[in-house]
Motif scaffolding. Structure first.
Motif, PDB file in Angstrom:
ATOM      1  N   TYR A  19      -3.052   3.347  -2.757  1.00  0.00           N
ATOM      2  CA  TYR A  19      -3.807   1.933  -2.971  1.00  0.00           C
ATOM      3  C   TYR A  19      -2.980   0.985  -4.005  1.00  0.00           C
ATOM      4  O   TYR A  19      -2.775  -0.082  -3.951  1.00  0.00           O
ATOM      5  CB  TYR A  19      -5.120   2.210  -3.510  1.00  0.00           C
ATOM      6  CG  TYR A  19      -5.877   0.899  -3.781  1.00  0.00           C
ATOM      7  CD1 TYR A  19      -6.000  -0.045  -2.863  1.00  0.00           C
ATOM      8  CD2 TYR A  19      -6.253   0.870  -5.077  1.00  0.00           C
ATOM      9  CE1 TYR A  19      -6.948  -1.210  -3.087  1.00  0.00           C
ATOM     10  CE2 TYR A  19      -6.851  -0.551  -5.411  1.00  0.00           C
ATOM     11  CZ  TYR A  19      -7.217  -1.438  -4.423  1.00  0.00           C
ATOM     12  OH  TYR A  19      -8.007  -2.592  -4.784  1.00  0.00           O
ATOM     13  N   GLN A  20      -2.486   1.544  -5.031  1.00  0.00           N
ATOM     14  CA  GLN A  20      -1.909   1.035  -6.029  1.00  0.00           C
ATOM     15  C   GLN A  20      -0.752   0.449  -5.548  1.00  0.00           C
ATOM     16  O   GLN A  20      -0.386  -0.753  -5.722  1.00  0.00           O
ATOM     17  CB  GLN A  20      -1.520   1.902  -7.301  1.00  0.00           C
ATOM     18  CG  GLN A  20      -2.817   2.210  -8.048  1.00  0.00           C
ATOM     19  CD  GLN A  20      -2.465   3.373  -9.273  1.00  0.00           C
ATOM     20  OE1 GLN A  20      -1.630   4.052  -9.307  1.00  0.00           O
ATOM     21  NE2 GLN A  20      -3.655   3.791  -9.940  1.00  0.00           N
TER      22      GLN A  20
ATOM     23  N   SER B  71      -1.534  -2.345  -2.675  1.00  0.00           N
ATOM     24  CA  SER B  71      -2.060  -3.420  -3.246  1.00  0.00           C
ATOM     25  C   SER B  71      -1.013  -4.246  -4.006  1.00  0.00           C
ATOM     26  O   SER B  71      -0.958  -5.524  -4.010  1.00  0.00           O
ATOM     27  CB  SER B  71      -3.191  -3.302  -4.103  1.00  0.00           C
ATOM     28  OG  SER B  71      -3.029  -2.513  -4.934  1.00  0.00           O
ATOM     29  N   SER B  72      -0.112  -3.651  -4.592  1.00  0.00           N
ATOM     30  CA  SER B  72       0.932  -4.192  -5.496  1.00  0.00           C
ATOM     31  C   SER B  72       1.878  -4.997  -4.578  1.00  0.00           C
ATOM     32  O   SER B  72       2.314  -6.089  -4.806  1.00  0.00           O
ATOM     33  CB  SER B  72       1.881  -3.296  -6.198  1.00  0.00           C
ATOM     34  OG  SER B  72       2.736  -3.664  -7.038  1.00  0.00           O
ATOM     35  N   LYS B  73       2.277  -4.283  -3.275  1.00  0.00           N
ATOM     36  CA  LYS B  73       3.110  -5.109  -2.433  1.00  0.00           C
ATOM     37  C   LYS B  73       2.374  -6.112  -1.869  1.00  0.00           C
ATOM     38  O   LYS B  73       3.151  -7.107  -1.601  1.00  0.00           O
ATOM     39  CB  LYS B  73       3.671  -3.863  -1.332  1.00  0.00           C
ATOM     40  CG  LYS B  73       4.603  -2.811  -2.109  1.00  0.00           C
ATOM     41  CD  LYS B  73       5.011  -1.700  -0.932  1.00  0.00           C
ATOM     42  CE  LYS B  73       6.038  -0.624  -1.327  1.00  0.00           C
ATOM     43  NZ  LYS B  73       7.224  -1.342  -1.696  1.00  0.00           N
ATOM     44  N   VAL B  74       1.375  -6.038  -1.413  1.00  0.00           N
ATOM     45  CA  VAL B  74       0.428  -7.234  -0.804  1.00  0.00           C
ATOM     46  C   VAL B  74       0.500  -8.356  -1.613  1.00  0.00           C
ATOM     47  O   VAL B  74       0.725  -9.502  -1.339  1.00  0.00           O
ATOM     48  CB  VAL B  74      -0.845  -6.630  -0.184  1.00  0.00           C
ATOM     49  CG1 VAL B  74      -1.580  -7.897   0.157  1.00  0.00           C
ATOM     50  CG2 VAL B  74      -0.808  -5.828   0.708  1.00  0.00           C
ATOM     51  N   ALA B  75       0.299  -8.202  -2.984  1.00  0.00           N
ATOM     52  CA  ALA B  75       0.214  -9.183  -3.889  1.00  0.00           C
ATOM     53  C   ALA B  75       1.464  -9.872  -4.012  1.00  0.00           C
ATOM     54  O   ALA B  75       1.478 -11.041  -4.253  1.00  0.00           O
ATOM     55  CB  ALA B  75      -0.459  -8.510  -5.184  1.00  0.00           C
ATOM     56  N   LYS B  76       2.607  -9.161  -3.871  1.00  0.00           N
ATOM     57  CA  LYS B  76       3.839  -9.690  -3.867  1.00  0.00           C
ATOM     58  C   LYS B  76       4.271 -10.144  -2.489  1.00  0.00           C
ATOM     59  O   LYS B  76       5.711 -10.758  -2.484  1.00  0.00           O
ATOM     60  CB  LYS B  76       4.910  -8.591  -4.545  1.00  0.00           C
ATOM     61  CG  LYS B  76       4.498  -8.360  -6.013  1.00  0.00           C
ATOM     62  CD  LYS B  76       5.241  -7.203  -6.419  1.00  0.00           C
ATOM     63  CE  LYS B  76       4.956  -6.646  -7.880  1.00  0.00           C
ATOM     64  NZ  LYS B  76       5.924  -5.430  -8.326  1.00  0.00           N
ATOM     65  N   LYS B  77       3.537  -9.888  -1.518  1.00  0.00           N
ATOM     66  CA  LYS B  77       4.061 -10.353  -0.106  1.00  0.00           C
ATOM     67  C   LYS B  77       5.320  -9.597   0.453  1.00  0.00           C
ATOM     68  O   LYS B  77       6.085 -10.044   0.780  1.00  0.00           O
ATOM     69  CB  LYS B  77       3.946 -11.809   0.153  1.00  0.00           C
ATOM     70  CG  LYS B  77       2.976 -12.731  -0.175  1.00  0.00           C
ATOM     71  CD  LYS B  77       3.119 -14.134  -0.008  1.00  0.00           C
ATOM     72  CE  LYS B  77       1.838 -14.856  -0.411  1.00  0.00           C
ATOM     73  NZ  LYS B  77       0.655 -14.294   0.312  1.00  0.00           N
TER      74      LYS B  77
ATOM     75  N   THR C 185      -8.037  -4.111   1.142  1.00  0.00           N
ATOM     76  CA  THR C 185      -6.786  -4.930   0.643  1.00  0.00           C
ATOM     77  C   THR C 185      -6.340  -6.191   1.403  1.00  0.00           C
ATOM     78  O   THR C 185      -6.142  -7.423   0.893  1.00  0.00           O
ATOM     79  CB  THR C 185      -5.573  -4.099   0.391  1.00  0.00           C
ATOM     80  OG1 THR C 185      -5.784  -2.899  -0.106  1.00  0.00           O
ATOM     81  CG2 THR C 185      -4.461  -4.645  -0.283  1.00  0.00           C
TER      82      THR C 185
ATOM     83  N   ASN D 290      -8.511  -7.981   3.419  1.00  0.00           N
ATOM     84  CA  ASN D 290      -9.552  -8.757   3.647  1.00  0.00           C
ATOM     85  C   ASN D 290     -10.267  -8.615   4.912  1.00  0.00           C
ATOM     86  O   ASN D 290     -10.907  -9.635   5.586  1.00  0.00           O
ATOM     87  CB  ASN D 290      -9.311 -10.201   3.495  1.00  0.00           C
ATOM     88  CG  ASN D 290      -8.532 -10.604   2.308  1.00  0.00           C
ATOM     89  OD1 ASN D 290      -9.084 -10.237   1.122  1.00  0.00           O
ATOM     90  ND2 ASN D 290      -7.505 -11.427   2.184  1.00  0.00           N
TER      91      ASN D 290
ATOM     92  N   TYR E  26      -0.384  -8.680   9.115  1.00  0.00           N
ATOM     93  CA  TYR E  26       0.177  -9.106   7.811  1.00  0.00           C
ATOM     94  C   TYR E  26       1.557  -9.269   7.629  1.00  0.00           C
ATOM     95  O   TYR E  26       2.019 -10.056   7.017  1.00  0.00           O
ATOM     96  CB  TYR E  26      -0.478  -7.975   6.728  1.00  0.00           C
ATOM     97  CG  TYR E  26       0.464  -7.986   5.474  1.00  0.00           C
ATOM     98  CD1 TYR E  26       0.170  -8.868   4.649  1.00  0.00           C
ATOM     99  CD2 TYR E  26       1.356  -7.193   5.257  1.00  0.00           C
ATOM    100  CE1 TYR E  26       0.732  -9.038   3.377  1.00  0.00           C
ATOM    101  CE2 TYR E  26       2.128  -7.005   3.959  1.00  0.00           C
ATOM    102  CZ  TYR E  26       1.822  -8.238   3.124  1.00  0.00           C
ATOM    103  OH  TYR E  26       2.435  -8.179   1.857  1.00  0.00           O
TER     104      TYR E  26
END
Length: 206
Positions: A59-60, A63-69, A139, A141, A200
């Protein structure tokens, strides 16, 4: 949406977790509940620790990769495949020698728990593979859809147990029904996660 839809999901999970033993006692006997509960404690405890530790790491990073696209498919496949390869030999042994293993390790009176473990092994295997990557829809949505699928999961377990119990009048048949059908559900759930990641990554131009 997270508290609105995640809370009912977890609440239904807890009701199902505590409700199934009650259902077993109503349809069969307290001894069956004891055998089932013992089997579940022995198998679920190490699996829960594994799923929790790997799930937090996944998850860490996810979610970090998703936040940075950034792309996440490789992380998703690597995590789930790694879990599958790690626990598959254990579940193969359970399916082949489950009753003998329980009788040898815990004494002959727990042999029937090994029979239940044999029948439920496919369900526990597939749920354990999807568990560490279960944060994917949260993550990305899809909290509401994830909640309804969680409801379906719990409803299926109860319905399968009741159908197996009333149709064949044995706890073994009820557990076998769960062991046969629930892997299909978790396979579908896994591919839903896969499709969410494909969508995504298309959205970020990968």
């Amino acid at each position: 949406e997270f508290p609105q839809f995640s809370f009912p999901h977890r609440l239904v999970d807890m009701i199902s977790l505590t409700g199934l033993p009650i259902l077993i006692s109503l349809l069969f006997s307290a001894s069956v509940v004891g055998l089932y509960g013992f089997m579940l404690r022995i198998l679920k405890a190490p699996l829960a620790i594994l799923a929790s530790s790997l799930g937090q790491v996944f998850y860490q990073e996810f979610s970090s990769k998703v936040a940075k696209k950034q792309p996440v498919m490789r992380l998703f496949v690597r995590t789930s495949a790694g879990v599958a390869l790690l626990i598959l030999p254990f579940f193969i042994l359970l399916m082949i020698w489950g009753p003998d293993i329980f009788a040898w390790v815990f004494s002959e009176k727990w042999r029937e728990s090994g029979v239940y473990a044999r029948y439920l092994s496919p369900w526990l295997f597939f749920s354990s593979v999807t568990s560490p990557v279960s944060q994917v829809p949260l993550t990305l949505n899809k909290v509401k859809t994830n909640m309804f699928l969680g409801f379906l999961n719990n409803l299926l377990v109860v319905l399968l147990f009741v159908v197996g119990a009333y149709g064949f009048h044995t706890a073994k048949a009820a557990f076998l029904a769960i062991g046969v059908v629930m892997p299909v559900y978790f396979t579908g759930l896994y591919f839903w996660y896969y499709q969410l990641i494909i969508k995504y990554e298309k959205g970020i131009g990968v």
